[in-house]
Design an enzyme around this catalytic site. Structure first.
Site, mmCIF file in Angstrom:
data_model
loop_
_atom_site.group_PDB
_atom_site.id
_atom_site.type_symbol
_atom_site.label_atom_id
_atom_site.label_comp_id
_atom_site.label_asym_id
_atom_site.label_seq_id
_atom_site.Cartn_x
_atom_site.Cartn_y
_atom_site.Cartn_z
ATOM 1 C CG LEU A 1 -1.828 -1.162 1.142
ATOM 2 C CD1 LEU A 1 -2.602 -0.975 2.588
ATOM 3 C CD2 LEU A 1 -2.513 -1.406 0.125
ATOM 4 C CG ASP B 1 8.706 9.962 4.973
ATOM 5 O OD1 ASP B 1 7.132 10.148 5.258
ATOM 6 O OD2 ASP B 1 8.635 9.742 3.578
ATOM 7 C CG ASN C 1 4.560 13.639 2.081
ATOM 8 O OD1 ASN C 1 4.474 12.591 1.856
ATOM 9 N ND2 ASN C 1 3.868 14.409 1.483
ATOM 10 C CB CYS D 1 6.501 2.487 0.314
ATOM 11 S SG CYS D 1 6.672 3.081 1.843
ATOM 12 C CG LEU E 1 -5.964 3.105 1.620
ATOM 13 C CD1 LEU E 1 -5.522 3.778 3.062
ATOM 14 C CD2 LEU E 1 -6.690 2.059 2.121
ATOM 15 C CE LYS F 1 -6.618 11.925 -0.685
ATOM 16 N NZ LYS F 1 -6.821 12.384 -2.137
HETATM 17 N N1 SAH Z 1 7.139 8.450 1.992
HETATM 18 C C1 SAH Z 1 6.392 7.314 2.431
HETATM 19 C C2 SAH Z 1 4.881 7.627 3.235
HETATM 20 C C3 SAH Z 1 4.958 6.610 4.459
HETATM 21 S S1 SAH Z 1 3.272 6.937 5.099
HETATM 22 C C4 SAH Z 1 5.984 6.318 1.314
HETATM 23 O O1 SAH Z 1 6.899 6.169 0.420
HETATM 24 O O2 SAH Z 1 4.968 5.721 1.255
HETATM 25 C C5 SAH Z 1 3.083 5.480 5.847
HETATM 26 C C6 SAH Z 1 2.631 4.196 5.000
HETATM 27 O O3 SAH Z 1 1.202 4.018 5.230
HETATM 28 C C7 SAH Z 1 2.914 4.214 3.452
HETATM 29 O O4 SAH Z 1 4.093 3.450 3.368
HETATM 30 C C8 SAH Z 1 1.648 3.360 3.041
HETATM 31 O O5 SAH Z 1 1.692 1.869 3.302
HETATM 32 C C9 SAH Z 1 0.389 3.851 4.031
HETATM 33 N N2 SAH Z 1 -0.170 4.738 3.421
HETATM 34 C C10 SAH Z 1 -0.288 6.082 3.974
HETATM 35 N N3 SAH Z 1 -1.115 6.716 2.957
HETATM 36 C C11 SAH Z 1 -1.652 5.924 2.113
HETATM 37 C C12 SAH Z 1 -2.580 5.775 0.977
HETATM 38 N N4 SAH Z 1 -3.288 7.173 0.687
HETATM 39 N N5 SAH Z 1 -2.919 4.948 0.115
HETATM 40 C C13 SAH Z 1 -2.166 3.775 0.577
HETATM 41 N N6 SAH Z 1 -1.376 3.552 1.464
HETATM 42 C C14 SAH Z 1 -1.136 4.501 2.341
#
Ligand code: SAH
Length: 313
Positions: free
Chosen positions: A182, A206, A208, A214, A228, A241
């Site tokens: 995700l 982090d 952002n 990821c 999501l 988001k």
């Molecule tokens: N910079 C990071 C952000 C981490 S937020 C990245 O590269 O993803 C932490 C985690 O929450 C993400 O890795 C993801 O698995 C989940 N997450 C946050 N927002 C999301 C979204 N809109 N859709 C899917 N997963 C999300």
């Protein structure tokens, strides 16, 4: 007090205290409403008990009448008591903790609080997931060990792997097809959760700083990615988001319970985020992101907001 530290230090209490936090300091609208509701409930207690007693009496009287008229056999077995026990949802959720070196100590503290909230949400879930934390190491491990005498080791139905999530398909490469990472950066939108799938959440706090972190990792591992469907269901929140680990997890938990994305988002994302989103989008993005140079506005929910959220719920 440092919000992250507080949340982390009281992992166990968090599980039960979420609703009470901050109630004395400044009662929120919802806590006032709750109190009023409780009062009303208490005031009508006697009335309710009397009604219940009368209803019971009446039921007994009817039964006795029927028995006298020979309509009821004495041998009729008592009805078994109904008790609904939900089976677990079946799906797995993995929190990938393989980003330890990408975070400051403060961010690691925040992340560990988010992990505690995640565990707590799963404990209280209608349909809990199997929860696996992978690549546990470094500062995160040290932080967890320092809390509650390594309390995390006693978290129920939770696995901690030093190995990465690749271990999921080590024994059977076909398992890889059932894994979805995700990330808000994916082009794919999640439509539903399936009990035979495994969802990975990036264990990363982090602010952002690392866009696509990821996404890139998932692509390198050769696993599917999905975001999501927030923008689709919440018209007010059309921007990209990025949620915290526990918020992403809680949305999954709510979906398995209600099978309704919109309701799941509304249950987890603080209401004022929607109100804010139109008029204060730019301001919020600037305040919450280090990477404010990026063109897309982002809504990043911090640990401080998590605390506020706990107060609201
Ligand atoms: N910079 C990071 C952000 C981490 S937020 C990245 O590269 O993803 C932490 C985690 O929450 C993400 O890795 C993801 O698995 C989940 N997450 C946050 N927002 C999301 C979204 N809109 N859709 C899917 N997963 C999300």
């Amino acid at each position: 007090m440092d919000a992250a530290q507080d949340a982390g230090e009281t992992i166990e209490q968090n599980a039960s205290n979420d609703g009470e936090q901050g109630a004395e300091a400044k009662p929120s609208k919802s806590s006032l409403k709750k109190a009023a509701r409780r009062e009303k409930f208490a005031a009508t207690k006697l009335e309710r008990r009397t009604k219940e007693k009368l209803a019971k009496k009446e039921k007994k009287r009817i039964k006795a009448e029927k028995r006298a008229a020979g309509e009821l056999s004495e041998e009729e077995p008592p009805k078994p008591k109904k008790r609904r026990v939900n089976p677990p949802f079946g799906g797995k959720v993995v929190v990938d903790l393989g980003f330890d070196d990408k975070m400051s100590e403060k961010e690691v503290f925040s992340l560990c609080s988010q992990l505690a909230y995640t565990y707590s949400a799963n404990r209280h879930a209608e349909y809990p997931f199997s929860l696996i934390f992978t690549s546990i190491n470094g500062k995160s491990l040290a932080r967890l060990e320092s809390l509650n005498d390594s309390g995390f080791k006693r978290w129920a139905n939770t696995e901690w792997w030093a190995e990465g999530y690749e271990r999921l398909w080590e024994a059977d490469p076909a398992v890889k097809q059932t894994v979805v990472y995700l990330t808000a950066d994916s082009d794919e939108e999640l439509t539903e959760l399936k009990p035979d799938e495994t969802y990975i959440i990036g264990g990363l706090c982090d602010h952002n700083r690392y866009k696509n972190m990821c996404l890139t990792k998932a692509q390198e591992s050769g696993v599917r990615t999905a975001r999501l469907p927030i923008g689709t269901y919440l018209a007010d929140l059309r921007t990209r988001k990025v949620l915290t680990v526990n918020q992403a997890f809680e949305i999954l938990v709510h979906w398995t319970d209600m099978r309704d994305w919109e309701a799941a988002f509304q249950a987890v994302i603080p209401k004022r985020k929607f109100e804010e989103s139109s008029k204060e989008r730019e301001k919020t993005a600037a305040a919450n992101t280090v990477d404010s140079s990026s063109s897309s506005s982002k809504i990043v929910l911090s640990v401080e907001e998590l605390e506020a959220q706990a107060d609201e719920s």
